[in-house]
Design a protein around this motif. Structure first.
Motif, PDB file in Angstrom:
ATOM      1  N   SER A 144       0.556  -1.122  -0.062  1.00 16.82           N
ATOM      2  CA  SER A 144      -0.085  -0.029   0.267  1.00 16.82           C
ATOM      3  C   SER A 144       0.740   1.332   0.080  1.00 16.82           C
ATOM      4  O   SER A 144       0.129   2.323  -0.124  1.00 16.82           O
ATOM      5  CB  SER A 144      -0.963   0.152   1.238  1.00 16.82           C
ATOM      6  N   GLN A 145       2.198   1.093  -0.099  1.00 18.19           N
ATOM      7  CA  GLN A 145       2.957   2.353  -0.009  1.00 18.19           C
ATOM      8  C   GLN A 145       3.016   3.210  -1.174  1.00 18.19           C
ATOM      9  O   GLN A 145       2.444   2.729  -2.190  1.00 18.19           O
ATOM     10  CB  GLN A 145       4.496   2.038   0.149  1.00 18.19           C
ATOM     11  N   SER A 146       2.796   4.552  -0.754  1.00 20.07           N
ATOM     12  CA  SER A 146       2.638   5.559  -1.713  1.00 20.07           C
ATOM     13  C   SER A 146       1.535   5.415  -2.825  1.00 20.07           C
ATOM     14  O   SER A 146       1.687   5.328  -4.060  1.00 20.07           O
ATOM     15  CB  SER A 146       3.994   5.822  -2.788  1.00 20.07           C
ATOM     16  N   PHE A 147       0.431   5.024  -2.257  1.00 22.71           N
ATOM     17  CA  PHE A 147      -0.568   4.574  -2.734  1.00 22.71           C
ATOM     18  C   PHE A 147      -1.100   5.915  -3.746  1.00 22.71           C
ATOM     19  O   PHE A 147      -1.636   5.717  -4.909  1.00 22.71           O
ATOM     20  CB  PHE A 147      -1.827   4.291  -1.751  1.00 22.71           C
ATOM     21  N   ARG A 148      -1.076   6.811  -3.025  1.00 19.54           N
ATOM     22  CA  ARG A 148      -1.521   8.073  -3.774  1.00 19.54           C
ATOM     23  C   ARG A 148      -0.825   8.497  -4.983  1.00 19.54           C
ATOM     24  O   ARG A 148      -1.501   8.893  -6.167  1.00 19.54           O
ATOM     25  CB  ARG A 148      -1.380   9.344  -2.931  1.00 19.54           C
TER      26      ARG A 148
END
Lengths: 375, 1175
Positions: free
Chosen positions: A10-14
């Protein structure tokens, strides 16, 4: 026809969603918090996807049952007027604003959207910081200044929110590259304090404490007060401060925080070890010290905005951008990697040991706003 | 002196004092001196009469001036520009090839046997050309139009313009208009001078209307010995030279390569196993447009989209001469390169190289074919010759080995161990000395061709650089250390070519020493072989390079490695000994490696490792907070505030780089002296200027940049003004631009752009080549080798060097498909209108594909209403499905690509407005129903809808009867109706009662779906002479299957028969009648038996009256009579005229038929001739 980019976690999802949309590459993310007690996407992430569905046309979002896998095929960015989105209360509006600002720039029509939720939060940059700093950074890249605006209609803090901001972003054709290495000297410090559903005394003490810190360095310090009451004050009590230092070369360096009630954890219960809330004076001193520390680090932007700066550089025209920042923050490093993956833009990173700053150079990807209509 | 006296004195030059030349000169002279030519007779007439008028005039002039200005486009070509592409186009048989041959001959003094594929030549110190002949095929024309910098339209003057020329012009106009010049040939067919002049004039004006008034049309008067006259070719060449290509939007935003060489590098085993397996190909060509990044997606025109598997920058096969003091171009710098044309007797085929040697030109000093079997067997030779030959034969035993390695090279496999290579190398070094000396001493009168063929042969073995090789061995060490200083290591690819670079640089030095006597060997410089051969040395290179690279890596601790992972730098190193394909696969893995894992094994301090880490941009981890209340702590950052020391702060800003050398390098790196066109290398002034420059700061750089920019701008402007003066002599002194000295907005923009450009050039100077390519991509103008995998075998199978291959880069989002909306206009020369949903072939961006458009027009309320056909002379909107392109991209549409089509093939031109995922086009539908029951103002309508569900959809919509009574749909009326339950009966209410005979309409709009169809043209995957067949239009299908056009009988127009309605006489009931007023009462007057007195009475005229009456009658009779007579004569005349006309018509018809027959016969002859020539 187009290959899906495969990713994990889920890292740096945006940023993944943002860059995927801008470069129109479909992505699939696997194993999102697969091993955690509560697997899958968090409410704010799902909420972000909803927001994307509002501002883009025909995106395909496919989430599996457990929420651990996401397939995203971006649509065209349309923007538009009179859009409303209520953000999830698990993150503040700042979380949504960051990708939305860039998306709005590359939209078909100018974006004007009303976001509802938590305006100030210690985890994300507050809306005041956006107003004072972030927008100014974006303006540096050739975005028309008059159309880029963030209006705070009501404030709301965790846990219940109730704030409302109105964001207007113009659409542009391309971003221009910048040559931005001169940090200049801090000429003035501006700031805002706010309080909702509490007495404005908190604000006074924060201001006083913060000014006390700057007294040694600069006389031109002005911290405004923004006490909200009634409907404009949202649903929860809280107070906070946001400071921004402006330099002689037009750089903005910011620091902010917010104090409010704890929000319930994902599991539904309140945090077990409740942090002891420090007095308002300490908050003021702390934020002022953060700001000074940021100034000490150097660079044309603060650590919080490094990622945004790099993104803007990478999205700009095919010219060389050169920027100077302080120590690279982990988020910025992550951003750099994402940029390389999606846009194929690599930065030349060179430390400047004399000042302890880092100079980054890159050739922009030359992204043109494809969806803008030919007039 | 004595000689001078002896010489007859020349007649002095007499300047003409009268006549046109004198007049022109005096006018020019006056203009130069600023004297107005025409004397003003009436001064008052031109004075300022009114201040308001004067102001207005000034305004108007200023506005006009602003209108003239264009936003300057930034030109992102840095360094050496790629050769200009000169496309020579024309219908078959007009002399395209001859034009190219003549020009090449003019520029390089070389004969081209045949023109196949692009021919690159070096023309001047800064200029190279690439000549491309455009085949007579619409696909090739489209591709050519997309790459041309200058188009030479060759026209047969004796025949006039042909459709191909106009088609090509139209295609070019749509894809951004490059420079165009016309060339008229076959002018020697005119015997009559007057006719020739008239034709020239006529054609010129026709040309002007098509392009712009004053466009250059060049006349080639005729052939002498099968060639154009040298003087005219020379003039044409000069016109070609002076043309400056302008940047075109699409091209500056996309990288592209015009392929001048293509090779199939599929492993032979694979091909043997399956002949139709997908192939791996490599294509070569100059990079144009913009920078090319690795891993870019490309589109090969006529084939499809591919991801580039490997990109390598090669040594320029046709490099610009090194900057020297000499003014002109030395002969040996006049290089040319045409791997597919057989220039210099070297022919590249798909998978082999053929060497063509004329037997009479072969000297015995070289054995051809490398087999030791001389071709000039027939000639007598003496013992000495035999001896020498045998000696050579022994030598070439080594060569045979090399031959094999050469072949291997083409398969891109270098498997031999480095030791053997070293040996082999020794062999070369020993050999060339001998052969060279022989070639120089042995035969003085060897012509160039002979020499060349010799070189060729050597080329095959040594890469054409004989002596240099020998020297190379001794100089090797120095050379590569120079390179090491530069750190210009081209090391990511196994087949590294910078060895050759070294060779090149050194050879240049060498040439200076040697003087001019080695022109022969230099003429082979452009040969393609010369960089290939170095592959053999790659083993060596990697040896000497490895430590260097280590040093390079140690030198910068490199934040980049920490951020991007070591892979970016380490991968090439590891892969050095692998094949390219391997390299690429590993890259692939890298590409798809989840980011978290990459980071995990990094383990650096900046690790963000955890794949599920919180997504939070705000930096809160400040750790230990200093106590800023303390004075000392504050003082540490005092200089960051305006209250601190300004000079110290300035110092902080000034030291941009790491300080020291790197900094210097960056600031005072390469820059180009724009005035002289000289390039100053940073290393030249590095030693001298390094120390002095240290204390200069950023401001100085800024100033310098500005200065450079201004100078560049000035140069550009002065050039432009010169051109203007040449073109037209309108500048009378009242040109507002010449007066305006203060820089306007456009000037400022231009300057800013120039600064950006300079900055772009300078910024990366401190980086080594590899990182630079990593960051900014390959620069335009580099000679690239692109490897592309899994190309359909047909591409290789049906490869035809005459057809240009275009490889274009694809930008972000341009590989996605979607709906596009375009403003389209049917071409006025296309005979038919276009039909919605009839497939058209569009050429858009780099692509050509077939798609199905739906035409629409925007109504005043913003609704997009579908059109069945395109309007005749108007723009309309077209929506279609296909790969997206940015808005404002033009495209051109065809319906038929076949070459034997008579009419104009371009059906429409258009520009993309926007793209969206939901194209909303609507069309009108009318639902018709009839009442089945009427209750006062409510009626039950049947036949309008088919189901109750449908009615539910239309509830509330308005309906109308034919007579204009308005109403509204209420609900499905099933329950209300007494009779048997029937679906689709709607209850409607009207404003008045309707009749049972009324028809009820419901008018609505329905969305039209745009078909999701697009079919890329695969013209490169089939024999080039075959016409590509795609989806057929309705009309074509009908014609083929012999299906008549369906006719709706109701839609036919027919005379309306209306029965005369007969009404019964009005009967008024007695009861009503008695109440009527008298006026309206029917008058019942009984019939009379005898007529009344008034009826009976006779009227008798008075005598005078009678007289008048008679006269009038007589006159009328007269009139009548004359009219009758006149009519008769008229009719007679008419009949005569008709007869005459018929006779004339007959004669005319006969004549026309004769003419036509003659023309067709002529055409047929021409066609046959061209066919023969093509064969």
């Amino acid at each position: 026809m187009v290959m899906m980019k495969k990713m994990k976690g889920s890292q740096s999802f945006r940023q993944r969603l943002l860059l995927s949309t801008l470069s129109s590459t479909p992505i699939s993310i696997d194993e999102i918090r697969a091993d955690e007690t509560i697997p899958g996407l968090r409410p704010h992430e799902v909420n972000l996807l909803r927001l994307l569905e509002i501002v883009t046309d025909d995106p395909v979002v496919d989430i599996n049952e457990t929420g651990t896998r996401l397939k995203y095929k971006p649509g065209t960015i349309v923007g538009g007027k009179n859009l409303v989105h209520s953000c999830s209360l698990s993150r503040s509006i700042g979380y949504y604003l960051e990708p939305l600002l860039l998306l709005g720039l590359f939209g078909k029509k100018p974006l004007s959207i009303r976001l509802k939720g938590i305006t100030n939060d210690p985890r994300d940059a507050s809306v005041d910081t956006f107003r004072s700093t972030t927008l100014n950074i974006i303006k540096r890249f050739g975005v028309p200044a008059e159309d880029l605006e963030l209006k705070i209609e009501a404030r709301g803090v965790a846990p219940n929110g109730g704030g409302e901001v109105l964001l207007t972003v113009p659409n542009i054709k391309t971003l221009s590259a910048v040559h931005w290495v001169e940090e200049g000297m801090v000429k003035k410090i501006r700031g805002t304090t706010f309080s909702t559903r509490v007495t404005s005394d908190f604000e006074h003490s924060m201001r006083f404490a913060a000014r006390g810190i700057f007294n040694n360095l600069l006389p031109d310090v002005h911290i405004f007060q923004d006490h909200r009451a009634g409907a404009q004050a949202g649903k929860s009590p809280g107070y906070g401060i946001s400071l921004a230092a402006e330099t002689t070369t037009g750089c903005f360096i910011s620091a902010d925080t917010t104090v409010s009630c704890e929000r319930p954890d994902e599991t539904g219960e309140l945090d077990v070890e409740k942090k002891e809330r420090s007095p308002a004076e300490d908050t003021g001193v702390e934020v002022a010290s953060w700001l000074l520390q940021e100034i000490e680090k150097g660079g044309v932007v603060d650590s919080t905005h490094q990622g945004l700066l790099f993104l803007l550089c990478a999205l700009s025209e095919q010219d060389v951008s050169k920027v100077r920042v302080g120590t690279l923050s982990p988020y910025a490093v992550e951003t750099l990697r994402n940029i390389k993956e999606f846009l194929g833009v690599k930065f030349a990173i060179k430390p400047d040991p004399l000042t302890g700053t880092v100079i980054l150079k890159c050739t922009g990807s030359g992204l043109i706003n494809l969806s803008r209509k030919l007039s | 002196m004595a000689a001078d006296e002896l010489m007859p004195s020349h007649r002095s030059h007499r300047t003409p004092k009268s006549g046109p030349t004198a007049r022109k000169k005096s006018e020019l002279d006056k203009k130069k001196r600023g004297i107005s030519v025409d004397k003003q007779k009436n001064l008052k007439a031109f004075g300022v009469k009114s201040v308001v008028h004067a102001k207005k005039a000034k305004h108007h002039a200023a506005e006009k001036e602003q209108k003239r200005l264009h936003l300057p486009k930034i030109d992102r070509n840095y360094g050496e520009a790629p050769p200009f592409v000169v496309v020579v186009q024309g219908p078959p048989g007009v002399g395209k090839s001859l034009v190219i041959k003549s020009l090449v001959k003019e520029f390089t003094k070389q004969n081209v046997p045949e023109v196949r594929g692009p021919i690159t030549i070096v023309q001047g110190k800064q200029r190279r050309f690439q000549f491309v002949e455009c085949p007579n095929d619409i696909n090739a024309m489209v591709d050519c139009a997309k790459v041309a910098d200058l188009a030479l339209l060759v026209v047969d003057g004796s025949y006039g313009f042909e459709m191909e020329t106009f088609e090509f012009l139209n295609i070019m106009q749509v894809h951004g208009f490059p420079r165009v010049m016309g060339v008229l040939t076959h002018l020697d067919k005119f015997n009559d001078v007057k006719k020739l002049r008239k034709t020239k004039h006529h054609l010129k004006h026709r040309f002007w209307t098509e392009i712009y008034h004053g466009a250059k049309l060049f006349y080639l008067s005729g052939l002498i010995h099968g060639k154009y006259t040298p003087r005219e070719v020379h003039n044409l060449a000069r016109f070609v030279i002076v043309i400056k290509p302008q940047p075109l939007t699409w091209r500056t935003a996309h990288p592209y390569v015009l392929v001048d060489r293509l090779e199939d590098v599929t492993p032979p085993e694979k091909v043997q196993m399956d002949k139709k397996c997908d192939r791996n190909i490599t294509v070569f060509g100059y990079l144009r447009g913009c920078n090319f990044k690795k891993r870019m997606k490309v589109h090969i025109a006529g084939v499809g989209d591919f991801i580039v598997a490997g990109v390598t920058a090669l040594t320029d096969p046709c490099p610009l001469p090194s900057a020297g003091k000499k003014k002109g171009l030395r002969d040996r710098d006049k290089l040319f390169y045409a791997p597919m044309s057989g220039i210099g007797d070297l022919v590249y085929d798909k998978d082999a190289v053929y060497i063509n040697i004329n037997s009479h030109q072969v000297q015995y000093s070289k054995t051809d074919d490398g087999k030791g079997e001389p071709t000039n067997k027939g000639k007598g030779r003496d013992v000495g010759e035999d001896l020498v030959k045998s000696l050579q034969n022994t030598k070439y035993s080594v060569d045979e080995k090399l031959d094999k390695t050469f072949i291997n090279f083409f398969g891109k496999k270098t498997s031999a161990s480095s030791e053997t290579k070293l040996k082999a190398e020794d062999a070369y070094h020993s050999l060339p000395e001998g052969s060279d000396s022989e070639s120089q001493s042995g035969d003085d009168e060897e012509d160039i061709v002979g020499n060349e063929s010799e070189m060729k042969q050597e080329t095959e073995i040594h890469g054409g650089r004989l002596r240099r090789k020998a020297i190379f061995k001794t100089d090797l060490n120095e050379d590569d250390f120079e390179e090491a200083d530069d750190l210009e290591l081209d090391s990511y690819d196994p087949d590294t070519y910078d060895f050759e670079e070294a060779d090149d640089a050194e050879s240049d030095d060498n040439e200076v020493e040697d003087g001019g006597d080695d022109s022969a060997s230099d003429s082979a410089d452009g040969e393609p072989g010369d960089y290939q051969i170095d592959d053999k040395d790659s083993g060596n290179i990697s040896q000497w390079k490895a430590p260097l690279k280590e040093i390079a890596r140690k030198k910068n601790p490199n934040l980049m490695q920490i951020v991007y992972g070591a892979s970016s730098l380490a991968t090439p190193l590891i892969n050095e000994n692998h094949d390219i394909s391997d390299d690429d696969e590993s890259d692939d893995e890298d590409f798809f490696k989840p980011k978290g894992e990459q980071h995990k094994n990094l383990g650096g301090g900046l690790d963000v490792g955890y794949v599920n880490s919180e997504d939070c941009s705000k930096f809160v981890n400040y750790g230990y907070l200093k106590n800023w209340k303390e004075k000392e702590v504050c003082e540490s950052i005092r200089d960051r505030f305006t209250t601190g020391d300004w000079s110290k702060a300035a110092l902080r800003d000034k030291n941009l780089g790491t300080g020291g050398e790197g900094e210097d390098d960056e600031l005072y790196g390469d820059f180009e002296d724009l005035e002289t066109g000289e390039k100053h290398k940073s290393h030249e002034n590095l030693e001298s200027g390094a120390n002095e420059n240290e204390d200069e700061d950023a401001e100085v750089v800024e100033r310098r940049l500005k200065k450079l920019a201004r100078r560049a701008k000035f140069d550009a402007e002065s050039n432009k003004s010169e051109l203007e003066e040449d073109d037209n002599d309108k500048g009378d002194g009242n040109n507002p631009r010449s007066q305006a000295d203060e820089p306007g907005y456009a000037d400022k923009l231009k300057e800013a752009q120039e600064i950006t450009k300079q900055r772009n050039e300078l910024e990366y100077n401190d980086l080594d080549e590899e990182t630079r390519i990593e960051l900014a991509g390959f620069r335009t103008g580099t000679y690239l080798r692109l490897e592309i995998h899994n190309v359909p075998y047909e591409m290789v199978e049906f490869f035809d060097p005459c057809h240009p291959i275009l490889v274009g880069g694809i930008g972000f989002g341009e590989d996605n498909v979607g709906y596009m909306q375009a403003r389209l206009k049917k071409h006025r020369w296309h005979k038919k209108v276009l039909k919605t949903r009839d497939p058209i072939i569009v050429s858009i961006g780099w692509r050509r594909y077939q798609t199905i458009p739906v035409f629409a027009i925007e109504d005043r309320n913003g609704r997009h209403r579908m059109l069945k056909y395109t309007p005749e002379h108007m723009h309309c909107l077209a929506s279609f499905w296909g790969p997206l392109v940015p808005p404002n991209t033009g495209f051109v549409a065809f319906q038929n690509l076949s070459n034997n089509q008579a009419g104009f093939r371009i059906t429409a031109t258009s520009v993309v407005l926007e793209f969206n995922h939901q194209a909303r086009i609507v069309k009108k539908i009318k639902l018709v129903g009839t009442p089945c029951k009427i209750k006062k103002k409510t009626a039950f309508i049947k036949d309008m809808f088919t189901s109750d569900l449908e009615i539910a959809r239309f509830e509330g919509s308005s309906v109308r009867t034919v007579s204009g009574i308005r109403g509204q749909v209420k609900k499905a009326g099933k329950n209300m109706l007494d009779n048997k339950a029937e679906e689709g009966i709607a209850r409607c209410t009207f404003e008045d009662q309707i009749h049972m005979s009324d028809m009820v309409f419901l008018r609505a709009w329905t969305t039209v779906e745009v078909p999701q169809f697009y079919n890329p043209l695969t013209t490169a995957l089939q024999p080039r002479d075959k016409t590509w067949n795609g989806m057929k239009t309705f009309g074509e299908l009908r014609r083929e299957l012999n299906i008549p056009i369906p006719v709706n009988k109701d839609s036919l127009y027919k005379a309306i028969e209306r029965k005369q309605k007969k009404f019964n006489p009005l009967q008024i009931p007695k009861r009503l009648e008695k109440d009527l007023p008298f006026m309206s009462k029917p008058k019942n007057i009984p019939k009379r038996k005898r007529p009344s007195l008034e009826d009976k009475r006779a009227v008798i005229m008075e005598p005078k009256e009678r007289k008048e009456h008679t006269i009038i009658q007589q006159f009328q009779l007269l009139q009548h009579h004359t009219m009758k007579k006149k009519k008769a004569t008229d009719q007679k005349k008419r009949k005569e005229y008709e007869a005459e006309k018929a006779k004339n018509e007959e004669i005319n018809k006969k004549r026309r038929r004769e003419e036509r027959r003659d023309r067709y016969r002529e055409e047929d002859k021409q066609k046959k001739k061209t066919r023969r020539s093509l064969d």
